[in-house]
Scaffold this motif. Sequence first.
Motif, short mmCIF file in Angstrom:
data_model
loop_
_atom_site.label_atom_id
_atom_site.label_comp_id
_atom_site.label_asym_id
_atom_site.label_seq_id
_atom_site.Cartn_x
_atom_site.Cartn_y
_atom_site.Cartn_z
N GLU A 131 7.71 -53.37 -3.29
CA GLU A 131 7.50 -52.38 -2.23
C GLU A 131 6.03 -51.98 -2.19
N HIS A 132 5.44 -52.03 -0.98
CA HIS A 132 4.03 -51.65 -0.81
C HIS A 132 3.87 -50.78 0.43
N CYS A 133 4.79 -49.87 0.62
CA CYS A 133 4.78 -49.03 1.83
C CYS A 133 3.72 -47.95 1.77
N ASP A 134 3.49 -47.37 0.61
CA ASP A 134 2.59 -46.23 0.50
C ASP A 134 1.89 -46.29 -0.85
N GLY A 135 0.67 -46.84 -0.86
CA GLY A 135 -0.06 -46.97 -2.10
C GLY A 135 0.11 -48.33 -2.73
N PRO A 136 -0.27 -48.47 -4.01
CA PRO A 136 -0.19 -49.77 -4.70
C PRO A 136 1.25 -50.31 -4.74
N ALA A 137 1.35 -51.63 -4.76
CA ALA A 137 2.66 -52.27 -4.79
C ALA A 137 3.39 -51.96 -6.09
N VAL A 138 4.70 -51.76 -5.97
CA VAL A 138 5.54 -51.50 -7.14
C VAL A 138 6.80 -52.35 -7.02
N VAL A 139 7.49 -52.50 -8.15
CA VAL A 139 8.81 -53.14 -8.15
C VAL A 139 9.85 -52.04 -8.12
N GLU A 140 10.71 -52.11 -7.12
CA GLU A 140 11.75 -51.09 -6.93
C GLU A 140 13.07 -51.63 -7.47
N PHE A 141 13.74 -50.84 -8.30
CA PHE A 141 15.02 -51.23 -8.88
C PHE A 141 16.13 -50.41 -8.24
N ARG A 142 17.10 -51.09 -7.64
CA ARG A 142 18.20 -50.43 -6.93
C ARG A 142 19.52 -50.80 -7.59
N ASP A 143 20.37 -49.81 -7.82
CA ASP A 143 21.68 -50.04 -8.43
C ASP A 143 22.55 -50.84 -7.47
N ALA A 144 22.99 -52.03 -7.90
CA ALA A 144 23.78 -52.89 -7.02
C ALA A 144 25.16 -52.32 -6.72
N ALA A 145 25.65 -51.39 -7.55
CA ALA A 145 26.98 -50.81 -7.34
C ALA A 145 26.97 -49.68 -6.32
N THR A 146 25.82 -48.97 -6.20
CA THR A 146 25.78 -47.79 -5.34
C THR A 146 24.70 -47.87 -4.25
N GLY A 147 23.69 -48.70 -4.44
CA GLY A 147 22.58 -48.78 -3.50
C GLY A 147 21.49 -47.77 -3.78
N ALA A 148 21.67 -46.92 -4.79
CA ALA A 148 20.66 -45.90 -5.10
C ALA A 148 19.49 -46.51 -5.85
N VAL A 149 18.27 -46.03 -5.56
CA VAL A 149 17.08 -46.49 -6.27
C VAL A 149 17.03 -45.81 -7.63
N ASP A 150 17.07 -46.63 -8.71
CA ASP A 150 17.06 -46.10 -10.07
C ASP A 150 15.65 -45.88 -10.61
N ASP A 151 14.73 -46.78 -10.23
CA ASP A 151 13.40 -46.72 -10.85
C ASP A 151 12.40 -47.43 -9.95
N ARG A 152 11.13 -47.06 -10.11
CA ARG A 152 10.01 -47.73 -9.47
C ARG A 152 9.00 -48.01 -10.57
N TRP A 153 8.57 -49.28 -10.68
CA TRP A 153 7.79 -49.69 -11.86
C TRP A 153 6.68 -50.63 -11.45
N ARG A 154 5.57 -50.58 -12.17
CA ARG A 154 4.49 -51.54 -12.00
C ARG A 154 3.79 -51.73 -13.34
N PRO A 155 3.33 -52.94 -13.64
CA PRO A 155 2.58 -53.15 -14.90
C PRO A 155 1.33 -52.28 -14.92
N SER A 156 0.98 -51.78 -16.09
CA SER A 156 -0.15 -50.86 -16.19
C SER A 156 -1.46 -51.50 -15.80
N GLU A 157 -1.60 -52.83 -16.01
CA GLU A 157 -2.86 -53.51 -15.71
C GLU A 157 -2.91 -54.09 -14.30
N ALA A 158 -1.86 -53.89 -13.51
CA ALA A 158 -1.79 -54.51 -12.18
C ALA A 158 -2.75 -53.82 -11.22
N GLY A 159 -3.28 -54.59 -10.25
CA GLY A 159 -4.11 -54.03 -9.20
C GLY A 159 -3.25 -53.47 -8.08
N ASP A 160 -3.88 -53.21 -6.94
CA ASP A 160 -3.15 -52.64 -5.82
C ASP A 160 -2.07 -53.57 -5.29
#
Length: 414
Positions: A217-246
Motif C-alpha cells: 500500500e502506497h496511498c499516503d506516504g512511504p509504501a508499506v505491507v498491509e496485513f489483512r485477516d482472511a477470516a474477517t477482512g480487518a487490517v491487523d498490521d501495517r509493516w515496512r522494513p526499517s531500512e526500506a526507502g519510500d
Amino acid sequence: MGWTTGQRRIVAAATATGVAAALALVAYRVLAPAEVSTTARGDYPALSRPAPGVVGRLPVAPLIVDGRLRVYAAQRQVYADQPADGRHRSTPYWSYRRWPATLDAVVASGTTVVSRWSDGDLVALDARTGQVTWRATGPEPARKRAARRTGTAVVWAPRGLSVVRTADGRDAVVSSGAGEMRAVDLAGGAQLWRAEVELDCREPIGSSTSGQLLTVEHCDGPAVVEFRDAATGAVDDRWRPSEAGDELTATLIGCGPTGCAGLRTAGPGDVATRGWLLGPGGPVPAPMLDGPDAELFDATAVTLANGVLTGRAVRNGTERWRASVGPGRLIAVQSGRAHVLTEKNELVTLELTTGRQLSRFVLNAGSDGTGWALGTAYAADGYVVVERLRRPIDPDGDDHAYYFTAEPLILAAT
C-alpha cells in the motif's frame, strides 16, 4: 381472384414482422448472456505415476489438479483434459463456457476449480465431474488482463484471486478489484466479508500460511505491507522494513495451495534484497532467503551458487545437505522436491530433505532440440511444466516470434 392492394400490404407487413422477430430471436440467442456446461461423461481418471522423463508438449499452460487432470484457460472457457501425463492436449474431459464475459483467472484447491470472470463473477467447478458447485458475485477485475496465448498469466499467476486458509482452518477464496475485496467460503461460496479498498494505490500480492492477505500500500506516504485477516477482512498490521526507502517491492515465496511462508522485499534498484518468514507475530528476518533466487519449502531454504545446490534450515542457517548439479537456475520447488534447469536445459530434481538426486534428463520433446530460452516454470504433484521461448527473446514480438514452437510448453515427470 387476385389480392387487393390492401391485402398485399397486410401480407407484406406480416412477413416483415415475422422476419424481424426471427432475426431478433437469432440475435438474442447469439448475443444474450449465456453459459454452457459440458460435464464429464467418463470415469474419473486414476492417479498416474509415470517414470521420470519428458511426458509431452502442450500449446497452453495447464494447472495440475489432484494429480489426475490438467485444467486450462481460454478466452471464454475453462476446461480439463486427462490423464495428467497425456502426451498431447486431448478432447476435453469437461468444459465450462460463458458469454460475453471473458476469463480473468483460475485457481484450484483439492478438487475444486474456481474461475473468475471479467464481470467479477466467481464460478466453482468440481474437478471430478466438471459440474458447477456454486456461483458468487465478486468485484470486477481492476484492469483487463494482458495474457499471451499460452495463458500462463491466467493459471500460474492469477492476479487478484487467491485461495487462503484462515487461522481457524477454513479455506476461503478472495478476489479483489473495482475498489473492493471480497472473500467467500471455498466449500459453498457463501460470502464471508467485503471491504472497500483503494486499489489504485494498493497491489494485492497474495496470502500467508498464517491466514493473512498481503497488500503493498502506497496511498499516503512511504509504501508499506498491509496485513489483512482472511477470516474477517480487518487490517491487523501495517509493516515496512526499517531500512526500506519510500518505495517498496514485495514478493511472496515458499507458496503452496493455501498460502506462502516467506516474503522478499527490496527498494527500487536495490540489489540487496531481504528475506522474511511470515507468521502470526509479523515478519521475522530470514537471511537465508536474502538472495533473489532463494526458494523456501517446509522450513528449508534452497539456494544455487557456483553449480552447487544447498539446503539449509531457514531459521538458523544450519546446512542440511549440498549437491553438485552444475551451472543453471533453480526454477521451482514443490512438496519434497527442488528443480534445477541447467545451462544445457537438463532438468535436475533433488529430494528436499536429503539433497539426493531423484532424476536428471534433457528437456527435449521429439526433435525440438534444446536451443530454447526459459520462460515461466510451474511445478505440482511431481510434474514440472516449462515454457520455452525463442532465442533471442523478443518481449514485444508476436506469439509466433516469442514462442519456441507451436507447442511451447514441455511437460515432465520427475
